[in-house]
Structures are given as C-alpha cells and as structure tokens.
Scaffold this active site. Structure first.
Site, PDB file in Angstrom:
ATOM      1  CG  HIS A   1       5.516   5.128   4.721  1.00 30.48           C
ATOM      2  ND1 HIS A   1       5.603   3.844   4.442  1.00 30.48           N
ATOM      3  CD2 HIS A   1       4.093   5.442   4.297  1.00 30.48           C
ATOM      4  CE1 HIS A   1       4.456   3.213   3.813  1.00 30.48           C
ATOM      5  NE2 HIS A   1       3.491   4.274   3.723  1.00 30.48           N
TER       6      HIS A   1
HETATM    7  C1  UD1 Z   1       0.881   8.854   2.006  1.00 26.46           C
HETATM    8  C2  UD1 Z   1      -0.337   8.216   2.315  1.00 26.46           C
HETATM    9  C3  UD1 Z   1       0.090   6.725   3.000  1.00 26.46           C
HETATM   10  C4  UD1 Z   1       0.783   5.963   1.952  1.00 26.46           C
HETATM   11  C5  UD1 Z   1       2.173   6.693   1.568  1.00 26.46           C
HETATM   12  C6  UD1 Z   1       2.808   6.083   0.456  1.00 26.46           C
HETATM   13  C7  UD1 Z   1      -2.188   9.790   3.012  1.00 26.46           C
HETATM   14  C8  UD1 Z   1      -2.828  10.044   4.406  1.00 26.46           C
HETATM   15  N1  UD1 Z   1      -1.174   8.855   3.394  1.00 26.46           N
HETATM   16  O1  UD1 Z   1       1.867   8.831   3.231  1.00 26.46           O
HETATM   17  O2  UD1 Z   1      -1.203   5.988   3.221  1.00 26.46           O
HETATM   18  O3  UD1 Z   1       0.981   4.650   2.324  1.00 26.46           O
HETATM   19  O4  UD1 Z   1       1.795   8.152   1.181  1.00 26.46           O
HETATM   20  O5  UD1 Z   1       4.148   6.436   0.472  1.00 26.46           O
HETATM   21  O6  UD1 Z   1      -2.520   9.907   1.810  1.00 26.46           O
HETATM   22  N2  UD1 Z   1       7.078  14.393   1.298  1.00 26.46           N
HETATM   23  C9  UD1 Z   1       8.409  15.014   0.715  1.00 26.46           C
HETATM   24  N3  UD1 Z   1       8.325  14.734  -0.641  1.00 26.46           N
HETATM   25  C10 UD1 Z   1       7.339  14.042  -1.481  1.00 26.46           C
HETATM   26  C11 UD1 Z   1       6.297  13.486  -0.234  1.00 26.46           C
HETATM   27  C12 UD1 Z   1       6.190  13.740   0.735  1.00 26.46           C
HETATM   28  O7  UD1 Z   1       9.237  15.725   1.297  1.00 26.46           O
HETATM   29  O8  UD1 Z   1       7.384  13.933  -2.647  1.00 26.46           O
HETATM   30  C13 UD1 Z   1       6.937  14.513   3.027  1.00 26.46           C
HETATM   31  C14 UD1 Z   1       6.505  16.058   3.458  1.00 26.46           C
HETATM   32  O9  UD1 Z   1       7.058  16.346   4.518  1.00 26.46           O
HETATM   33  C15 UD1 Z   1       5.094  15.469   3.747  1.00 26.46           C
HETATM   34  C16 UD1 Z   1       5.387  14.059   4.519  1.00 26.46           C
HETATM   35  O10 UD1 Z   1       6.493  13.513   3.563  1.00 26.46           O
HETATM   36  O11 UD1 Z   1       4.518  16.546   4.718  1.00 26.46           O
HETATM   37  C17 UD1 Z   1       4.219  13.186   4.344  1.00 26.46           C
HETATM   38  O12 UD1 Z   1       3.484  13.167   2.915  1.00 26.46           O
HETATM   39  P1  UD1 Z   1       2.046  12.613   2.690  1.00 26.46           P
HETATM   40  O13 UD1 Z   1       2.112  12.541   1.001  1.00 26.46           O
HETATM   41  O14 UD1 Z   1       1.192  13.581   3.210  1.00 26.46           O
HETATM   42  O15 UD1 Z   1       2.048  11.430   3.438  1.00 26.46           O
HETATM   43  P2  UD1 Z   1       2.762  10.299   3.546  1.00 26.46           P
HETATM   44  O16 UD1 Z   1       3.479   9.691   4.694  1.00 26.46           O
HETATM   45  O17 UD1 Z   1       3.641  10.055   2.148  1.00 26.46           O
HETATM   46  N1  UDP Z   2       8.550   1.380  -3.151  1.00 29.45           N
HETATM   47  C1  UDP Z   2       9.621   1.798  -4.103  1.00 29.45           C
HETATM   48  N2  UDP Z   2      10.857   2.334  -3.670  1.00 29.45           N
HETATM   49  C2  UDP Z   2      11.175   2.358  -2.181  1.00 29.45           C
HETATM   50  C3  UDP Z   2       9.909   1.956  -1.484  1.00 29.45           C
HETATM   51  C4  UDP Z   2       9.009   1.402  -1.939  1.00 29.45           C
HETATM   52  O1  UDP Z   2       9.538   1.714  -5.445  1.00 29.45           O
HETATM   53  O2  UDP Z   2      12.049   2.832  -1.956  1.00 29.45           O
HETATM   54  C5  UDP Z   2       7.527   0.824  -3.883  1.00 29.45           C
HETATM   55  C6  UDP Z   2       7.063  -0.412  -3.271  1.00 29.45           C
HETATM   56  O3  UDP Z   2       7.670  -1.384  -4.352  1.00 29.45           O
HETATM   57  C7  UDP Z   2       5.618  -0.630  -3.608  1.00 29.45           C
HETATM   58  C8  UDP Z   2       5.250   0.815  -3.321  1.00 29.45           C
HETATM   59  O4  UDP Z   2       6.330   1.638  -3.275  1.00 29.45           O
HETATM   60  O5  UDP Z   2       5.174  -0.946  -4.719  1.00 29.45           O
HETATM   61  C9  UDP Z   2       4.828   0.956  -1.875  1.00 29.45           C
HETATM   62  O6  UDP Z   2       4.467   2.269  -1.399  1.00 29.45           O
HETATM   63  P1  UDP Z   2       4.742   2.664  -0.068  1.00 29.45           P
HETATM   64  O7  UDP Z   2       5.426   1.912   0.741  1.00 29.45           O
HETATM   65  O8  UDP Z   2       5.095   4.228  -0.060  1.00 29.45           O
HETATM   66  O9  UDP Z   2       3.050   3.006   0.467  1.00 29.45           O
HETATM   67  P2  UDP Z   2       1.947   1.914   0.739  1.00 29.45           P
HETATM   68  O10 UDP Z   2       1.971   0.678   0.260  1.00 29.45           O
HETATM   69  O11 UDP Z   2       2.158   1.578   2.349  1.00 29.45           O
HETATM   70  O12 UDP Z   2       0.686   2.697   0.817  1.00 29.45           O
END
Ligand code: UD1
Ligand code: UDP
Length: 350
Positions: free
Chosen positions: A203
């Site tokens: 992601h």
């Molecule tokens: C964010 C964090 C990242 C973290 C990740 C965990 C920042 C800059 N990034 O990245 O560090 O590792 O969360 O998962 O804060 N979207 C949906 N539904 C949701 C959420 C997101 O459709 O519930 C889609 C939207 O198109 C959105 C994109 O995902 O634009 C990115 O979401 P965003 O929260 O901006 O960043 P993450 O990639 O999730």
């Molecule tokens: N996770 C989850 N379901 C999924 C993928 C990840 O519950 O389908 C959990 C995972 O166990 C961990 C957390 O999400 O605790 C990690 O989040 P993510 O990878 O989104 O973000 P990051 O740790 O890179 O910030």
C-alpha cells in the site's frame, strides 16, 4: 488527568487497542478518530474486534492530498482541543493523523506524547518520514519501541522525555493471537492449508503511485507461480485498475480483512510479502519470514536478525527471495516484553 488520543488509520487502531485499555484504568481518555480511514473493513472492524471504545469524536476528514487532508484535520482537531482542554495529546506512529494531532496540540501549548517515537527510514521522500520527524520534534514525551529508536532521537538532539518502553504492536499480537485462533474462520473461508501460501500486502505510496513499481511487484507475484493471498488496500485496488495486469491465476486477491483474520493469515503463511511497517514487525513476532518490498526499513532489527529481507520493487529480487529466503533459527528480543502499554501508562501516571 485528561488525555486525548488521536487515531485515524488502520495501524493506529491496532496500536491504540492495548494502550487505551491501560489508560482508562487511571485517566480520562477522549478518543478522536480523524476519519482518515473510513471503509468498514479499514476502520469499524478494528473497533469491534479489538474492543476499542467508540470514538468520542469522528472528524470525518476522509481522503485527499497531503495538504488538504492534514489541513482539514488540523482545523477540526484544534476545535476539539480548545473545547476539551486536555492535559496531554497522545499520537501514534507516522500518518497524516499523527502530524495533524501533534501540530494542533503543540500550537495550543498542550503537551504531546508520541507512541512509536524515534523510528526512522532516513528517506524524506516518504510522507511517513516527514510525519515522524516533525512529530518527534514537537513531542514532550517520546515512547520508543526499540533501542535503535532511542539512538535515532539522540542523533537529532532529542534526549529529554525519551523512554524505551517496547512496542505496543507486540502487546497487541500477544493479546489477540490466541483470540484470533479461536475466532477466525478465514483459513476455512479461503480454503487454505497452513504453510501452503504466501501472504501479501502492498500500500505504500512509493509502490502504488508509481505504476512501474506496482507492475513489477505484480509481475513477480505472477511469475513466482506460488499461491499468494493478497489483501488489497483500497489505495492499491484503485491503482491496480489503472495498470495492465499479467495473468494472475496463482494470486488470490481479497479485500482488507480485520485484525484477527489478518493475524491468522500471517501466522499460517510460509512467507509474508509486504511494504507495511506493522506487518514486518508482526511477521517477526509470529516468526514468519518476511520479504519487504521497500529499499529501507525503520525496523532494522528484523533484518539484522535475519527474519526480514529488503528487496524494493525489483522483480528479480522479489522472485529470488520468494524462492530462496530462509530466516535464522534464533531471534533476539528487541521489541520489549509485551507490556509496552503498561509502561507507557505508568510513566504518564508519574
Ligand atoms: C496511510 C498512511 C500510511 C499508512 C497507511 C496504513 C499517510 C500519509 N499515510 O496511507 O503511512 O501506512 O495509512 O494503511 O498518512 N481509501 C479508501 N478507503 C479508506 C481509506 C483510504 O478508499 O477507508 C483510499 C482513498 O482512495 C485514499 C487512498 O486510499 O485516497 C489513500 O488513503 P490515505 O489514508 O490517504 O493513505 P494510505 O495509503 O491509506
Ligand atoms: N492489517 C489488517 N488487515 C489487513 C492488512 C493489515 O488487519 O488486511 C493490520 C496488520 O495486522 C497491522 C496493521 O494492519 O497490524 C498494519 O497496517 P498497514 O499495513 O495498513 O500500515 P503500516 O503498518 O504500514 O503503517
């Protein structure tokens, strides 16, 4: 003491679960959800499964560019802080919710505590790195998961208010893996045998927003011929629609799963393929070899111990690691004793 905890993204719900429980034994906790993640399987499922109390405020900020998303959070968090007048604001990790929370609090002269302080990738092109560095420099209390994190802060001149507590994500794994084994039906649902598959998540912005990297990762999955269960983050789902995909008969793409199912999928996988920070650590805690599709990691101990290998988005390197990467027999204990949340609560009490 009144503590406002700010969460917003999936990994923060996991980190908050053990600590919120401990905080509520002694303090008043007001929980603020920024709304950064909002799909039920990215947010609500974690509150239910991990028994995190309902947020007192959901700011409903949603998705957007960095400035737009962080700016909206800042405006809304400031309103809550002004109304609630907490003694302390607690932020987790490295997302836009983290930097918005710490900045809003610091500007109002409210003390800031950072859980998972001192983690560094040393790559400022990653949004997470900017969020961490700024948050650490704004924080009064810095709860470090590892010795490396303490040293990283020292190098930036931050020595006061720094505590090595261990990692709250380790607390969560210890607290929930038994429950996950009892409750999760995911292996039956997906018809998977223990050790018969690899488990993947992707992601990070550097892998999803860059079509070359995303294509390279997917091609490596395809060419490996291994059964790969791929939990697809909504960001990745969106970007996958925009690139040409190779045939993927060996890849089972699933929607994001809740924490309990995820723990079971991790624990029973032969290897984990990921660019997630949390998943690298969980792979280590659960003793599953991890292939990290990034060029650097904050969790260097997992690599030094021989349980994690960095392969970037390089097709050949990913394929080679899928075929050949073998972990060491032993692990050292770098992430504490599973009571990081108890230690943090005790420090706050003092
Ligand atoms: C964010 C964090 C990242 C973290 C990740 C965990 C920042 C800059 N990034 O990245 O560090 O590792 O969360 O998962 O804060 N979207 C949906 N539904 C949701 C959420 C997101 O459709 O519930 C889609 C939207 O198109 C959105 C994109 O995902 O634009 C990115 O979401 P965003 O929260 O901006 O960043 P993450 O990639 O999730
Ligand atoms: N996770 C989850 N379901 C999924 C993928 C990840 O519950 O389908 C959990 C995972 O166990 C961990 C957390 O999400 O605790 C990690 O989040 P993510 O990878 O989104 O973000 P990051 O740790 O890179 O910030």
């Amino acid at each position: 003491m009144k503590v406002i905890s700010i969460v917003g993204a999936r990994p923060q719900f996991v980190k908050a679960a053990p600590l919120s429980k401990k905080l509520r034994e002694k303090f008043t906790e007001v929980l603020v959800h920024t709304g950064q993640h909002y799909d039920p399987n990215m947010s609500e499922v974690f509150f239910k499964e991990l028994e995190i109390p309902e947020p007192d405020y959901n700011l409903g900020v949603g998705s957007g560019s960095h400035g737009e998303q962080t700016g909206k959070m800042l405006i809304e968090i400031e309103k809550v802080l002004t109304k609630e007048k907490p003694d302390l604001v607690l932020v987790y990790g490295d997302t836009n919710s983290t930097i918005a929370g710490s900045l809003a609090a610091a500007k109002l002269h409210i003390k800031v505590a950072h859980v998972e302080a001192g983690a560094r990738s040393f790559n400022r092109l990653l949004p997470e790195e900017i969020n961490r560095v700024v948050t650490d420099h704004l924080s009064d209390l810095l709860f470090c998961p590892t010795e490396t994190a303490v040293k990283n802060l020292e190098k930036e001149g931050i020595t006061s208010g720094v505590f090595k507590t261990g990692d709250v994500m380790y607390d969560a794994v210890l607290q929930f893996s038994k429950i996950a084994k009892q409750k999760s039906k995911i292996l039956e649902k997906l018809q998977l045998e223990t050790g018969s598959y690899l488990y993947a998540t992707v992601h990070r912005a550097e892998n999803t927003d860059n079509p070359k990297n995303l294509r390279s990762i997917i091609e490596a999955f395809s060419r490996s011929g291994e059964k790969i269960v791929f939990s697809v983050h909504p960001r990745t789902r969106k970007m996958l629609k925009e690139i040409e995909l190779p045939p993927l008969p060996n890849v089972m793409m699933i929607d994001p799963v809740g924490y309990l199912d995820n723990l079971v999928l991790e624990e029973n996988a032969r290897k984990i393929l990921t660019d997630s920070g949390g998943m690298q650590k969980e792979a280590y805690f659960l003793k599953v070899p991890c292939i990290t599709m990034r060029n650097e990691t904050e969790w260097v101990e997992t690599v030094k111990d021989g349980w994690n290998v960095l392969v970037g988005a390089d097709k050949e390197k990913i394929q080679k690691a899928i075929e050949q990467f073998k972990p060491n027999d032993k692990q050292s204990n770098h992430f504490g004793d599973g009571n990081a949340s108890g230690k943090i609560a005790a420090i706050l009490n003092e």
